[in-house]
Design an enzyme around this catalytic site. Structure first.
Site, PDB file in Angstrom:
ATOM      1  N   GLN A  59       0.796  -1.213   0.000  1.00 46.67           N
ATOM      2  CA  GLN A  59       0.000   0.000   0.000  1.00 46.67           C
ATOM      3  C   GLN A  59       0.836   1.275   0.000  1.00 46.67           C
ATOM      4  OE1 GLN A  59      -2.623  -1.854   3.274  1.00 46.67           O
ATOM      5  NE2 GLN A  59      -4.004  -0.419   2.278  1.00 46.67           N
ATOM      6  N   GLU A  76      -5.219  -1.971  13.972  1.00 47.36           N
ATOM      7  CA  GLU A  76      -5.753  -0.966  13.050  1.00 47.36           C
ATOM      8  C   GLU A  76      -7.046  -0.417  13.619  1.00 47.36           C
ATOM      9  OE1 GLU A  76      -6.324  -2.189   8.985  1.00 47.36           O
ATOM     10  OE2 GLU A  76      -4.479  -3.365   8.947  1.00 47.36           O
ATOM     11  N   ASN A  95      -1.686 -10.824   8.718  1.00 46.29           N
ATOM     12  CA  ASN A  95      -2.674  -9.763   8.896  1.00 46.29           C
ATOM     13  C   ASN A  95      -4.051 -10.254   8.479  1.00 46.29           C
ATOM     14  OD1 ASN A  95      -3.218  -6.725   9.270  1.00 46.29           O
ATOM     15  ND2 ASN A  95      -4.121  -7.157   7.276  1.00 46.29           N
ATOM     16  N   GLU A  96      -5.004 -10.187   9.404  1.00 46.84           N
ATOM     17  CA  GLU A  96      -6.409 -10.502   9.086  1.00 46.84           C
ATOM     18  C   GLU A  96      -6.559 -11.819   8.335  1.00 46.84           C
ATOM     19  OE1 GLU A  96      -8.179  -5.962   8.669  1.00 46.84           O
ATOM     20  OE2 GLU A  96      -7.774  -7.135   6.860  1.00 46.84           O
ATOM     21  N   TRP A  98      -4.839   3.718  11.901  1.00 50.58           N
ATOM     22  CA  TRP A  98      -4.699   3.440  10.477  1.00 50.58           C
ATOM     23  C   TRP A  98      -5.270   4.621   9.717  1.00 50.58           C
ATOM     24  CZ3 TRP A  98      -2.232  -0.436   7.935  1.00 50.58           C
ATOM     25  CH2 TRP A  98      -2.420  -0.500   6.545  1.00 50.58           C
ATOM     26  N   TYR A 154     -13.098  -1.323  12.867  1.00 53.21           N
ATOM     27  CA  TYR A 154     -13.481  -0.049  12.276  1.00 53.21           C
ATOM     28  C   TYR A 154     -14.950   0.287  12.498  1.00 53.21           C
ATOM     29  CZ  TYR A 154      -9.109  -0.128   9.585  1.00 53.21           C
ATOM     30  OH  TYR A 154      -7.780  -0.147   9.212  1.00 53.21           O
ATOM     31  N   HIS A 186       0.906  -9.440   4.646  1.00 59.67           N
ATOM     32  CA  HIS A 186      -0.240  -8.544   4.600  1.00 59.67           C
ATOM     33  C   HIS A 186      -0.886  -8.666   3.217  1.00 59.67           C
ATOM     34  CE1 HIS A 186      -2.124  -4.763   6.414  1.00 59.67           C
ATOM     35  NE2 HIS A 186      -2.728  -4.901   5.231  1.00 59.67           N
TER      36      HIS A 186
END
Length: 500
Positions: A48, A401, A190-191, A444, A335, A145
């Site tokens: 990213q 995040e 990640n996730e 994040w 989030y 990631h």
């Protein structure tokens, strides 16, 4: 609404300026009300922000190939942190970051996925880590990631093969050897939950595998009914292998820790019916328990065993022993919140995937839409923290995040992001006071970057990046000034006492 649609609804030197809190004047608190060892930071990921996608020996990851297959924008240049890392570390220092969470591009370090180390890749990460430490910023490193080397995907199907466990362990071993003298915090994956659903059920993230009628794109390969479960199973085995490797060979001399991060929602039953409350419990088992249950208790939740049946892989006795307890911390990514409604009728279908196995529907709390601000629901984060505390024996947690998305704009007055951050930091403090074992908070993201679902249309950053400028100049937003004032102890937030 399918599960992953909800996730995709979320997806200059700075002068420290005085800032007035936007919250009501009640009980003041500041950065020093957190435990002394608590760490505040911000984060990004390799694909990213780095750019330099085909420079200095880096080979494609599955995200490169997916993006160039016509699935939107690509991170070929992104924020060009590969060349601008010194400038970016200076920005981190300017706002007082205590830690920076970033990921290593596996295919930059090991272009074939295994074997010889790429000297240029090694040099870049050594330089970045050294630059962070020189400026007093603690590196928190993620190994994967969403960016498995395409070479391994082509060779044996990536995470669908047990060979991935071997290669991921060897990659992690290289990282521990090369960087472990300076890196004390490692996140393996990640996730893992969302990565499996996007890549192997709905097909909207790499490697883009799915099958009708479940895929959200026109998939030409895959099996949505079984592949997400296989991928997560192999990722759990890989994570356990890496964690146990670190404990056996590195922990005694490097004194670091290894964890894994998961995506979470705050949850509210749509109604007070027994069915909707049970559906909410199922969502937590499928989303959080899918990853945490094996690591804490040695197997998947009973709810998943019952509903998924033979499609859910099993751990041998030896594997269960290796997986159970294979963590030092968990990373929580949160989030937003959702309403949950039972949808048991989906169990009558002939074909099943993760969503029909859960047998529920979700609606975003607050009626927010993609590209507008997230509903400001700090209770969502606190609910997750306290749920993990009560359900999984209160493990150490880092908020890996947490942030707010807005449309990409050159305006630097992101007042809604300030409100979001201030209320969520309050939620973390309140969670700690209620006994949750939270060790750190990572906003994040550090800067506007290539977003995995909408390219350069959306913004999470403390810094605005002018992607039309050939130099990709960075500009601090109001949220950067606010976060800086908070981190430096000059800002007293005001408790609203309305987190829960």
């Amino acid at each position: 609404m399918k599960f992953f649609k909800n996730y995709s609804l979320m997806l200059l030197p700075l002068l420290v300026l005085p800032f007035t809190s936007v919250l009501s004047l009640e009980e003041a608190y500041n950065r020093y009300d957190f435990p002394p060892e608590f760490v505040f930071g911000s984060g990004t990921s390799a694909y990213q922000v780095e750019g330099a996608a085909d420079e200095d020996g880096r080979t494609p990851s599955i995200w490169d190939v997916f993006a160039h297959a016509g699935h939107g924008a690509a991170g070929d240049v992104a924020c060009d942190q590969y060349h601008k890392y010194k400038e970016d570390v200076k920005l981190m220092k300017d706002i007082g970051l205590e830690a920076y969470r970033f990921s290593i591009s596996w295919s930059r370090l090991l272009p074939s996925g295994r074997g010889p180390v790429n000297p240029k890749g090694l040099q870049y990460y050594n330089n970045l880590i050294d630059e962070l430490i020189t400026h007093g910023i603690d590196p928190h490193v993620t190994l994967h990631h969403f960016d498995l080397p395409q070479a391994l995907q082509d060779e044996y199907g990536g995470w669908l093969s047990r060979e991935s466990v071997r290669d991921f362990t060897a990659y992690a071993d290289t990282c521990f050897k090369e960087f472990g003298d300076r890196v004390l915090h490692w996140t393996t994956l990640n996730e893992a939950n969302v990565f499996a659903l996007g890549g192997y059920d709905q097909g909207i993230t790499p490697p883009g595998r799915c099958s009708p009628p479940f895929g959200l794109i026109n998939c030409t390969k895959g099996n949505s009914s079984i592949e997400p479960y296989i991928a997560v199973h192999n990722m759990l085995l890989a994570h356990a292998s890496v964690t146990n490797l670190y404990k056996k060979h590195y922990k005694y001399k490097q004194h670091g820790s290894v964890g894994i991060s998961i995506y979470t929602y705050g949850t509210v039953p749509l109604t007070n019916s027994v069915e909707d409350k049970q559906a909410t419990d199922r969502l937590n088992d499928f989303l959080i328990g899918w990853i945490l249950h094996p690591l804490v208790f040695g197997d998947y939740p009973k709810t998943m065993r019952t509903r998924v049946g033979s499609r859910l892989p099993t751990f041998t006795a030896d594997e269960a022993k290796q997986v159970k307890g294979a963590f030092d911390f968990f990373g929580v990514i949160n989030y937003m919140a959702v309403y949950v409604k039972d949808n048991s009728s989906s169990q009558t279908q002939d074909l099943h995937d993760y969503n029909t196995d859960m047998a529920l529907t979700m609606t975003l709390f607050g009626n927010t839409t993609f590209g507008s601000e997230h509903a400001n629901t700090p209770w969502s984060l606190q609910q997750v923290l306290l749920y993990i505390k009560e359900t999984y024996d209160n493990p150490p947690i880092y908020i890996a995040e947490n942030g707010q998305t807005t449309p990409q704009t050159s305006s630097l007055e992101d007042t809604t992001r300030v409100r979001f951050l201030s209320s969520h930091i309050e939620a973390v403090l309140d969670s700690i006071r209620k006994g949750s074992n939270v060790k750190g908070y990572f906003q994040w993201s550090l800067m506007d970057l290539f977003e995995l679902f909408r390219g350069y249309e959306l913004s999470y950053g403390l810094y605005y990046v002018d992607f039309k400028d050939p130099y990709l100049k960075r500009y601090p937003k109001l949220s950067a000034h606010w976060y800086s004032s908070f981190l430096m102890g000059t800002l007293h937030l005001q408790c609203s006492h309305s987190v829960l």
